[in-house]
Design a protein around this motif. Structure first.
Motif, PDB file in Angstrom:
ATOM      1  N   VAL A  95       0.850  -1.210   0.000  1.00 42.01           N
ATOM      2  CA  VAL A  95       0.000   0.000   0.000  1.00 42.01           C
ATOM      3  C   VAL A  95       0.871   1.240   0.000  1.00 42.01           C
ATOM      4  O   VAL A  95       0.584   2.227  -0.701  1.00 42.01           O
ATOM      5  CB  VAL A  95      -0.965  -0.015   1.198  1.00 42.01           C
ATOM      6  N   CYS A  96       1.918   1.254   0.770  1.00 43.40           N
ATOM      7  CA  CYS A  96       2.807   2.413   0.810  1.00 43.40           C
ATOM      8  C   CYS A  96       3.423   2.668  -0.566  1.00 43.40           C
ATOM      9  O   CYS A  96       3.551   3.817  -1.011  1.00 43.40           O
ATOM     10  CB  CYS A  96       3.910   2.189   1.835  1.00 43.40           C
ATOM     11  N   GLN A  97       3.779   1.618  -1.235  1.00 39.02           N
ATOM     12  CA  GLN A  97       4.350   1.781  -2.575  1.00 39.02           C
ATOM     13  C   GLN A  97       3.325   2.367  -3.541  1.00 39.02           C
ATOM     14  O   GLN A  97       3.636   3.265  -4.329  1.00 39.02           O
ATOM     15  CB  GLN A  97       4.850   0.429  -3.095  1.00 39.02           C
ATOM     16  N   ASP A  98       2.033   1.874  -3.434  1.00 42.19           N
ATOM     17  CA  ASP A  98       0.966   2.400  -4.309  1.00 42.19           C
ATOM     18  C   ASP A  98       0.684   3.870  -4.014  1.00 42.19           C
ATOM     19  O   ASP A  98       0.450   4.672  -4.935  1.00 42.19           O
ATOM     20  CB  ASP A  98      -0.306   1.578  -4.135  1.00 42.19           C
ATOM     21  N   LEU A  99       0.656   4.263  -2.758  1.00 41.25           N
ATOM     22  CA  LEU A  99       0.398   5.665  -2.391  1.00 41.25           C
ATOM     23  C   LEU A  99       1.510   6.572  -2.902  1.00 41.25           C
ATOM     24  O   LEU A  99       1.271   7.683  -3.394  1.00 41.25           O
ATOM     25  CB  LEU A  99       0.288   5.824  -0.867  1.00 41.25           C
ATOM     26  N   GLY A 100       2.701   6.144  -2.861  1.00 46.54           N
ATOM     27  CA  GLY A 100       3.797   6.944  -3.393  1.00 46.54           C
ATOM     28  C   GLY A 100       3.654   7.150  -4.883  1.00 46.54           C
ATOM     29  O   GLY A 100       3.869   8.246  -5.412  1.00 46.54           O
ATOM     30  N   ALA A 101       3.244   6.064  -5.548  1.00 39.87           N
ATOM     31  CA  ALA A 101       3.046   6.188  -6.996  1.00 39.87           C
ATOM     32  C   ALA A 101       1.921   7.155  -7.317  1.00 39.87           C
ATOM     33  O   ALA A 101       2.010   7.965  -8.249  1.00 39.87           O
ATOM     34  CB  ALA A 101       2.750   4.807  -7.580  1.00 39.87           C
ATOM     35  N   ALA A 102       0.819   7.081  -6.551  1.00 38.04           N
ATOM     36  CA  ALA A 102      -0.320   7.985  -6.786  1.00 38.04           C
ATOM     37  C   ALA A 102       0.086   9.431  -6.539  1.00 38.04           C
ATOM     38  O   ALA A 102      -0.344  10.344  -7.250  1.00 38.04           O
ATOM     39  CB  ALA A 102      -1.482   7.607  -5.886  1.00 38.04           C
ATOM     40  N   ARG A 103       0.898   9.661  -5.528  1.00 39.02           N
ATOM     41  CA  ARG A 103       1.341  11.019  -5.221  1.00 39.02           C
ATOM     42  C   ARG A 103       2.118  11.603  -6.382  1.00 39.02           C
ATOM     43  O   ARG A 103       1.906  12.758  -6.784  1.00 39.02           O
ATOM     44  CB  ARG A 103       2.179  10.990  -3.942  1.00 39.02           C
ATOM     45  N   TRP A 104       3.001  10.817  -6.923  1.00 32.68           N
ATOM     46  CA  TRP A 104       3.783  11.324  -8.066  1.00 32.68           C
ATOM     47  C   TRP A 104       2.900  11.555  -9.279  1.00 32.68           C
ATOM     48  O   TRP A 104       3.093  12.517 -10.033  1.00 32.68           O
ATOM     49  CB  TRP A 104       4.897  10.314  -8.416  1.00 32.68           C
ATOM     50  N   ALA A 105       1.851  10.713  -9.426  1.00 33.92           N
ATOM     51  CA  ALA A 105       0.935  10.898 -10.572  1.00 33.92           C
ATOM     52  C   ALA A 105       0.139  12.190 -10.421  1.00 33.92           C
ATOM     53  O   ALA A 105      -0.089  12.915 -11.400  1.00 33.92           O
ATOM     54  CB  ALA A 105      -0.007   9.705 -10.685  1.00 33.92           C
ATOM     55  N   LEU A 106      -0.306  12.484  -9.185  1.00 30.22           N
ATOM     56  CA  LEU A 106      -1.074  13.728  -8.945  1.00 30.22           C
ATOM     57  C   LEU A 106      -0.203  14.955  -9.165  1.00 30.22           C
ATOM     58  O   LEU A 106      -0.646  15.976  -9.702  1.00 30.22           O
ATOM     59  CB  LEU A 106      -1.642  13.748  -7.522  1.00 30.22           C
ATOM     60  N   LEU A 107       1.020  14.890  -8.735  1.00 32.13           N
ATOM     61  CA  LEU A 107       1.916  16.022  -8.946  1.00 32.13           C
ATOM     62  C   LEU A 107       2.134  16.282 -10.428  1.00 32.13           C
ATOM     63  O   LEU A 107       2.220  17.432 -10.882  1.00 32.13           O
ATOM     64  CB  LEU A 107       3.251  15.770  -8.248  1.00 32.13           C
ATOM     65  N   ASP A 108       2.175  15.223 -11.196  1.00 28.52           N
ATOM     66  CA  ASP A 108       2.344  15.383 -12.645  1.00 28.52           C
ATOM     67  C   ASP A 108       1.103  15.975 -13.303  1.00 28.52           C
ATOM     68  O   ASP A 108       1.198  16.634 -14.352  1.00 28.52           O
ATOM     69  CB  ASP A 108       2.649  14.022 -13.279  1.00 28.52           C
ATOM     70  N   SER A 109      -0.153  15.800 -12.679  1.00 30.24           N
ATOM     71  CA  SER A 109      -1.421  16.256 -13.290  1.00 30.24           C
ATOM     72  C   SER A 109      -1.884  17.603 -12.762  1.00 30.24           C
ATOM     73  O   SER A 109      -3.015  18.030 -13.027  1.00 30.24           O
ATOM     74  CB  SER A 109      -2.515  15.218 -13.033  1.00 30.24           C
TER      75      SER A 109
END
Length: 753
Positions: A95-109
């Motif tokens: 879950v921690c790995q998925d949340l980190g990925a989502a954070r980077w995706a939001l920053l990109d959008s």
């Protein structure tokens, strides 16, 4: 079963780490030894040792197997728990790995969100424009609806007019609410200006509503439709008020209207204005009586209308009958308080007290059978406060007192004039003189007290106390009238012509008043004549008796001045003439009732005695010889006997007579030896302690044979034996004045050398 010494000393390091286990083992060994010593304490029991060993071996095996099973189960549970913890840790890491990925995706959008914000603003503007377009037909028709609504109001189509009014208000309020949400308060003034006609519509509708409410009692009898429509409109507005107040986020102008409260207010003003105008009330007795009767009639009639008709035209929660009853009650309270501020006459005050305390709660008004049980004023409190009732009662008593005083004064003036009439006073069937005065006075007092009792017991007591005070004051004025009449009679004894009969009538009247006063109190069993009034009655009786005795005295004095004299000693008819005067007055006294007759007779006898003794002590004669002293003794005996028999024949017992003093005095005159006078005088002063030195000295002078030595001895004896007056003693000599001794001529002229 036991452990060897070697085993006991061979303890593993593990056992040292668990001292509790060692302690438990020792306790178990001790318990086993105790058990074994109890079982195998006899030799024959040792035969069963093998059986015990076998049983205990099996038992130990069973316990060990169960312990192994329990430990195995526990270990398996621990293993399962550890496996689950391992799996949970792996999932958390994923879950921690998925949340980190989502954070980077939001920053990109992030840049794309700015575009969405512009789209949102365009969407909001589109919605607003759509809303405006939707209401444009309504907005364009606002002024036309204004005109139509006013027309409906003029034609009294109230429900239709109110429906259009609510539609317009809803449109305005919705626009104002949207502006409020967007913070566009500056545009609200434009909206309010555009909808300014709503103010006129509201005022026009309200004016018609309150006019209808003001005529509601008439409308529910004639045509209740209009009144019902008005109530329905008021209830619609109340629901709108409640909804807006409940939301409390936005309150449109003019809200809450509070028309239901206004309904009650207008209704109360209608009730108050229709009947309760103190400035227009005639506060005199007859005028106030008509006004109170009209109030009674109108209030009952209107409450019947409310109970039978209006209740059906309004919602139940209006509680219209109870509220209407309270309105009438409060209006009457204020109205009556205003009236009581006026300077009312006694009849008006009485009418108000009767109406408030009796009529208001009677079956003819608030307890009318047609109003019960729905109408109940008992919970509304008194119509006027107890303090105001007491104050009104006192005002009534003050007015009544003034009226009673005036009335008594006129009665006394009539009575005074009757005393000077040329005919005797009236007599009852027993021949007792009397006048109408007691009946008139008592009827007036009794009637006023009886009327007061119809209101309250407190008013009755107030009037009774005032009546007693006024009767006492009246008796005082009556005594003053008697004194004035007596003065007129002293100037000319022929005026009044029937002076004595009218004095006797006054005595009978006073006795009648005295016996009638207890009946004035309604509780006659416990009524007593007040002490001050009893004293006033006694003073009036004494004054009339005094005037009668003074009249008797005027007729006796010319006769008493003729004795003592030598003509009297030789057989004068003075006492016979006195008896004739006394007999004449006794016949007059027979026209007074017996208690007063006996009193007058006793006082007359005492007056005759005192006058007779007074005449003897005027130093007009001194006995010159023994023969004259004998004649004096005989004359005193004859006179005293004649007078005593006269009064005895009139009904006065000899024991009640004071003429015994003449017989005792005669003994002093008849004493042959003057040397014995000291002893005789001692007996005399013991019987008549009010005799003075001057009296005794004068009597000694009358004898004519008392030397200075004997006189000095007698007076010295009197000084040595002072006498105290007994409490019940009736004075005789103290009222007799002895003339002062003649001084030598030189002292009279003051020229002695």
């Amino acid at each position: 079963m036991g452990m060897s010494a070697e085993d006991e000393h061979t303890v593993s390091p593990k056992d040292e780490e668990w001292p509790e286990a060692e302690k438990a083992e020792k306790l178990a060994r001790g318990a086993a030894l105790k058990w074994a010593s109890g079982v195998f304490y006899r030799p024959e029991k040792l035969e069963a040792l093998g059986q015990y060993r076998s049983r205990e071996t099996q038992r130990n095996s069973s316990i060990q197997s169960r312990l192994k099973s329990t430990v195995q189960s526990y270990l398996e549970g621990v293993s399962t728990g550890l496996e689950q913890l391992r799996l949970a840790a792996e999932e958390v890491q994923n879950v921690c790995q998925d949340l980190g990925a989502a954070r980077w995706a939001l920053l990109d959008s992030a840049d794309y969100f700015q575009v969405l914000q512009q789209m949102r603003a365009l969407m909001a503007e589109h919605v607003q424009l759509a809303s405006v377009v939707k209401v444009l037909p309504q907005l364009f028709s606002v002024h036309e609806v204004f005109s139509h609504t006013l027309q409906l109001l003029h034609e009294q189509h109230l429900l239709e007019a109110h429906a259009e009014l609510m539609m317009l208000e809803h449109l305005r309020d919705d626009i104002l609410f949207q502006l409020h949400l967007r913070g566009l308060s500056s545009a609200q003034a434009t909206v309010l200006s555009y909808f300014s006609g709503l103010q006129e519509l509201n005022e026009s509708l309200a004016k018609q509503l309150w006019g209808i409410v003001g005529r509601s009692l008439q409308l529910v009898r004639e045509d209740p439709v209009l009144f019902v429509s008005a109530v329905r409109i008021i209830e619609r507005e109340e629901k709108i008020d409640d909804a807006l107040l409940l939301d409390a986020t936005f309150l449109p102008p003019g809200r809450p209207k509070g028309w239901r409260q206004k309904f009650y207010h207008v209704f109360q003003e209608t009730i108050t204005g229709s009947h309760f105008h103190p400035a227009c009330v005639d506060t005199t007795g007859p005028g106030l009586s008509r006004h109170l009767a009209a109030l009674q009639r109108d209030v009952v009639a209107e409450l019947h209308v409310v109970k039978d008709l209006m209740v059906q035209c309004v919602p139940a929660h209006y509680n219209i009958l109870s509220i209407c009853t309270a309105m009438y009650h409060q209006a009457l309270t204020s109205h009556l308080q205003d009236i009581l501020q006026e300077d009312l006459d006694k009849q008006a005050l009485f009418l108000l007290l009767e109406w408030v305390l009796h009529v208001y709660h009677s079956p003819e008004m608030m307890s009318h059978p047609g109003l019960l049980p729905e109408v109940d004023v008992s919970a509304l409190g008194p119509l006027i406060s107890p303090d105001l009732v007491d104050q009104t009662e006192r005002k009534y008593v003050v007015k009544l007192k003034a009226s009673m005083l005036e009335w008594m004064q006129r009665t006394l003036e009539v009575e005074f004039k009757e005393w000077f009439r040329e005919e005797e006073p009236e007599a009852d069937h027993q021949g007792f003189f009397q006048s109408a005065l007691p009946v008139i006075i008592m009827q007036m007092l009794h009637e006023n007290i009886r009327v007061a009792s119809l209101i309250t017991g407190s008013l009755q007591q107030k009037v009774y106390s005032m009546a007693m005070e006024e009767l006492e004051a009246f008796l005082g004025r009556l005594r003053e009238a008697l004194v004035q009449c007596g003065k007129e009679h002293q100037k000319d004894r022929t005026v009044p012509k029937y002076y004595v009969p009218y004095l006797l009538a006054v005595l009978n009247n006073n006795l009648a008043l005295s016996s009638s006063v207890p009946s004035l109190h309604l509780d006659t069993a416990h009524s007593e004549v007040p002490v001050s009034l009893r004293a006033a009655l006694d003073r009036t009786q004494r004054k009339a008796c005094q005037l009668l005795l003074e009249e008797l005295l005027l007729d006796l004095q010319p006769l008493c001045t003729q004795l003592p004299s030598r003509k009297w000693l030789s057989g004068s008819q003075v006492v016979s003439s006195m008896c004739e005067v006394i007999d004449k007055y006794a016949k007059d006294f027979s026209h007074v009732r017996k208690p007063i007759f006996m009193l007058l007779l006793m006082e007359s006898e005492r007056l005759v005695t005192s006058q007779y003794l007074w005449a003897l002590m005027q130093k007009k004669m001194v006995c010159r010889t023994e023969e004259e002293r004998g004649q004096l003794c005989d004359r005193l005996l004859q006179d005293a006997t004649q007078l005593r028999e006269l009064f005895h024949g009139l009904g006065l017992d000899k024991s009640q007579q004071s003429l015994e003093a003449v017989f005792a005095l005669r003994e002093l005159i008849c004493l042959k030896d003057p040397a014995l006078l000291s002893l005789e005088v001692l007996g005399f002063i013991t019987k008549y302690p009010d005799i003075s030195d001057e009296h005794v000295s004068t009597l000694l002078d009358l004898r004519g044979d008392v030397s200075k030595e004997v006189r000095h001895m007698v007076l010295e004896m009197m000084a040595q034996h002072p006498q105290a007056l007994p409490e019940s003693y009736q004075p005789i000599f103290s009222i007799i004045v002895v003339p002062a001794p003649e001084l030598p001529f030189c002292l009279r002229k003051g020229k002695c050398a």
